[in-house]
Design an enzyme around this catalytic site. Structure first.
Site: not given
Ligand code: PHE
Ligand code: ZN
Length: 870
Positions: A126, A266, A269, A303
């Site tokens: 992501e 952090g 997921e 997550e």
């Molecule tokens: N989707 C993740 C979260 O908020 C955040 C995230 C975004 C981690 C981009 C890594 C890279 O749970």
């Molecule tokens: Zn998130």
């Protein structure tokens, strides 16, 4: 040079994909220097869009080795591959695409795509990292079924993980082995994950309400095997809570969490295989504080909750990010409120919102929770999308109650399971399930800026009526349409002068116009109104009232959050008055009402230690600065330090008595012990601020004797603000004791960087040269640089600009390694216009120096150019 070079993507330009990908079968031949990835995809035209001849796939830093369509290798003139991706000029309506690419995980310092961390392989996809692994239709509305075969050296990488279920494994020549995974759920590429390494597993189990047995696996490096208990317990609690609260169950037979030391955010997921920053997994009482424990509980839950809100139902495009993030933050906040205490959790959440999000909304990077455009998507993982997004989700619950919210959420998930949708779809589901018209609520998604609500009350003795007039206003954003009134729920209650709540007066007022009046009948005495209970909307509230009324509410309000809030407002008013006095060069005097209010709280046996500690904490210098124009950080610091010392002096024996009474206990992380440590730490902090030999000795003694990290850190936090031999000794002994525990060593860097000691800048410059410092590890880089730039107003804003120059230099170096982390830190310069002119000019000069560096990433460029434009 500006934007032109980097293209800006607009929400209004969304178009459905030309092609759909039914399946993605991946084979990884892992090697740190050169990994080969074979991908086989079943591709077909999207029947619902106008057909085009070719196929365009995303790709980033891939070395193309082979490409074929339906088994026939493409000739040179049949395709084009460049830094953006791969375009095949002509393709059939449905076909099998095969590609082979090479990538270099060990040289991937951006930590997006496939990279190595402490000798293991891991991925982060992501938002747009999957295209750094293989050519793909890397957009969240293209969902496919995945299989993943991983081949690697068995001795170095005995554990091979990916999404879904393990369906096969075997040996290969040359000491290599393979494992194959199959994910039965369709997913977008951003949820793909792979891990390979020499890891150990902390196992647990969970049986879902409908009887599915789920293996829970937490994978860590062997030296961390004893730090997984809390993460596992948090996961089990989150799974149970989501079943009980929303009837949502887990849907695979295994749930894996992997802790890695190098991670930009952090945690992530990925379906069935979460990858976490080790900071949000690893804990035992000797290495992690009570706050760390709470952070782990909330991130593990966050997550996990994404499995429904994010994975089963995902985002159509990245402009909809708040659809999954705002909603999932709201869910983790509700979970933590149930686990910890609703008031403590609300105070934490609101403080974070005000500190980070209100500042963002008041600065040059203000954007709606659903942005209209971006250059680099990674820059939009913001406090606005996350924290304000969660507050907007909370509005639905405030309007419909917990049951109505649950009905709406279930309706949303049932209607859209397995698809990629928009914020409008969520709002419509909520409206449908509750038979409500939520048209006006769209404005919360479209308008940036923090609304201000003014409240004026009048009491009519003859009619026994109290009337409350609420009016709203918003900052007009440059280049944007004039803001329209928002629907704002405002929870209120009336207190009688005697201090009890007037029965039936607690209501949720719905402000939908610019100005509205609400009346309360049968109010026989002049009431004191409690307004904005529970922080019922992300607004700034302005109520004209005296300090005595604030002190009254602080003592008598029936809402615990609002009691804290009134105390903060009281302290803020006093502090801002003193900032004025400092700037006018007048002698300072502390308002006795504040001392009285603090004394009452300190002596109140009915309050728990956590609430007490939060109430006795003064608003931060960052929050105070938000209230000022032409900020002078030295004046803010002088005023706040004065109040701290005066409160320490005036209540010295209370602090000491409080400390002694709470000194002894165990290191257990249980509510009573956490409460005890919180108030004990607060008392110690005020005592150390006296800078007397006796109180320094108290901190030194606690530092030397502490067996738990909360006590250890609290003592160090007091000492590190001083300049004395005891401080130097503590710094040296901390390092000697913890040099082999990266997460604890991060604390050592962070606390020194945030110190208010007069020599902090020299310390920070020296720390940047320390052998244990590295820009390549995001946690370490943030511990020093982000902590200093964003968390040490006096140090960072030293009047000569030396700290600005130092941080900017570090950012330029970091940007070459990891643009995503660099662009977070560079945001510390965004507020330059809000500082007094000399500092503002120095900050702006650094922004311009960064912007004029040709080689900077588009991540950093987007931020600095917007900051300069203001
Ligand atoms: N989707 C993740 C979260 O908020 C955040 C995230 C975004 C981690 C981009 C890594 C890279 O749970
Ligand atoms: Zn998130």
């Amino acid at each position: 040079m500006s934007e032109g070079q980097n293209s800006r993507i607009h929400r209004k330009d969304y178009a459905a994909p030309q092609h759909l990908v039914d399946s993605v079968d991946l084979v990884f031949q892992l090697d740190p220097a050169e990994t080969v990835v074979h991908a086989t995809m079943r591709v077909r035209r999207n029947p619902s869009v106008e057909p085009t001849e070719g196929l365009a796939l995303h790709g980033d830093e891939l070395e193309l080795r082979a490409v074929s369509v339906d088994g026939i290798a493409l000739a040179e003139d049949e395709f084009e591959a460049d830094s953006e991706g791969l375009r095949i000029h002509r393709v059939p309506d449905a076909f099998e695409l095969r590609t082979e690419v090479a990538i270099s995980p060990e040289r991937n310092t951006k930590l997006m795509g496939l990279y190595t961390s402490s000798g293991a392989f891991c991925t982060q996809c992501e938002a747009e990292g999957f295209r750094r692994i293989t050519y793909a239709l890397d957009r969240p509305d293209v969902m496919s079924r995945y299989t993943t075969r991983i081949e690697a050296d068995k001795a170095n990488y005995p554990v091979l993980l990916s999404n879904g279920n393990r369906v096969g494994e075997g040996e290969l020549p040359d000491g290599r082995h393979w494992v194959k995974w199959e994910d039965p759920f369709r997913k977008p590429g951003y949820l793909f994950a792979l891990v390979a390494g020499d890891l150990v597993c902390h196992r647990g189990a969970f049986t879902t309400a409908s009887g599915r047995a789920v293996d829970l696996e937490i994978w860590v490096e062997s030296e961390n095997a004893d730090k997984c208990e809390h993460a596992l317990a948090s996961l089990q609690a989150a799974m149970r809570w989501d079943e009980e609260t929303y009837g949502l169950e887990y849907d695979l037979d295994v749930y894996m969490i992997v802790a890695v030391n190098d991670f930009n955010m952090g945690a992530m997921e990925n379906k069935g295989l979460n990858i976490f920053n080790s900071k949000f997994v690893l804990a035992k009482p000797s290495t992690a504080t009570d706050d760390d424990y709470e952070g782990i509980e909330s991130v593990v839950a966050h997550e996990y909750f994404h499995n429904w809100t994010g994975n089963r139902v995902t985002c159509r495009d990245w402009f909809q990010l708040t659809l999954k993030e705002g909603l999932t933050v709201f869910r983790d906040q509700e979970f933590s409120a149930d686990m910890i205490s609703p008031a403590v959790q609300r105070i934490k959440d609101v403080t974070r919102l005000r500190t980070a999000q209100f500042a963002e909304d008041a600065g040059p990077l203000a954007h709606p929770i659903r942005p209209e455009s971006y250059i680099e998507m990674n820059n939009f993982y913001t406090a606005t999308v996350y924290e304000k997004g969660a507050e907007v989700v909370r509005i639905y619950q405030t309007l419909f109650g917990k049951d109505g919210f649950r009905k709406g959420l279930r309706h949303y998930l049932e209607s859209h399971d397995g698809s990629a949708v928009t914020c409008d779809d969520f709002r419509e589901s909520m409206a449908e399930a509750n038979g409500a018209d939520l048209t006006q609520l769209e404005r919360w998604y479209a308008q940036a800026g923090t609304p201000t609500v003014r409240a004026r009350g009048t009491w009519d003795a003859e009619a026994s009526r109290y009337s409350l007039t609420l009016s709203q206003s918003q900052r007009v954003m440059p280049k944007q349409a004039a803001p329209l009134p928002l629907p704002i729920p405002v929870r209120v209650g009336l207190l009688s002068p005697g201090g009890s709540e007037i029965p039936g007066s607690a209501r949720t007022l719905e402000l939908t116009a610019e100005e509205q009046s609400f009346s309360f009948e049968g109010v026989g005495e002049r009431p004191i109104a409690s307004i904005g209970r529970g922080f019922s909307a992300p607004i700034r509230l302005e109520v004209e009232r005296g300090l005595d009324e604030l002190a009254f509410l602080m003592a008598h309000d029936t809402d615990a959050f609002s009691r804290w809030e009134s105390g903060q407002e009281l302290a803020k008013r006093v502090l801002l008055g003193l900032v004025n006095e400092v700037q006018a060069g007048r002698p300072l005097q502390l308002e006795p009402l504040l001392v009285d209010a603090f004394a009452k709280v300190l002596r109140d046996a009915s309050l728990d230690g956590s609430i007490k500690s939060l109430t006795l904490k003064l608003p931060s210098e960052e929050l105070l600065s938000q209230e000022l124009s032409a900020v002078d950080p030295d004046a803010v610091h002088a005023a706040r330090s004065f109040v701290v010392r005066e409160l320490a002096l005036a209540l010295r024996s209370d602090w000491r008595e409080t400390y002694d009474r709470h000194a002894a206990g165990s290191d257990a992380v249980t509510k009573p012990e956490v409460d005890r440590r919180r108030i004990k730490s607060r008392a110690l902090w005020y005592l150390v601020a006296l800078e007397e030999p006796e109180t320094i000795a108290l901190a030194t003694q606690q530092f030397g004797a502490a067996t738990g990290m909360t006590d250890y850190e609290a003592a160090f936090l007091g000492l590190v603000d001083l300049v004395c031999p005891e401080t130097d000794a503590a710094i040296a002994s901390f390092h000697a004791r913890w040099k082999n525990e990266p997460l604890v060593l991060d604390k050592w860097f962070r606390m020194q960087a945030m110190s208010s000691a007069s020599n902090v800048f020299d310390r920070v410059v020296a720390l940047a040269e320390h052998p244990d410092f590295t820009l390549a590890n995001p946690n370490r880089a943030r511990s020093l640089l982000y902590a200093f730039a964003a968390g040490n107003p006096v140090g960072f804003h030293r009047p000569d600009g030396a700290a600005y120059r130092f941080v900017a230099d570090q950012i330029l170096e970091l940007d070459r390694i990891n643009p995503q982390v660099a662009s977070r830190i560079v945001s510390s310069f965004n507020q330059w216009k809000r500082y007094e002119p000399r500092r503002g000019a120095l900050m702006r000069a650094e922004l311009e120096r960064i912007a004029s560096t040709l080689s900077i990433s588009k991540d950093v460029r987007e931020i600095v150019e917007r900051a300069i434009q203001g």
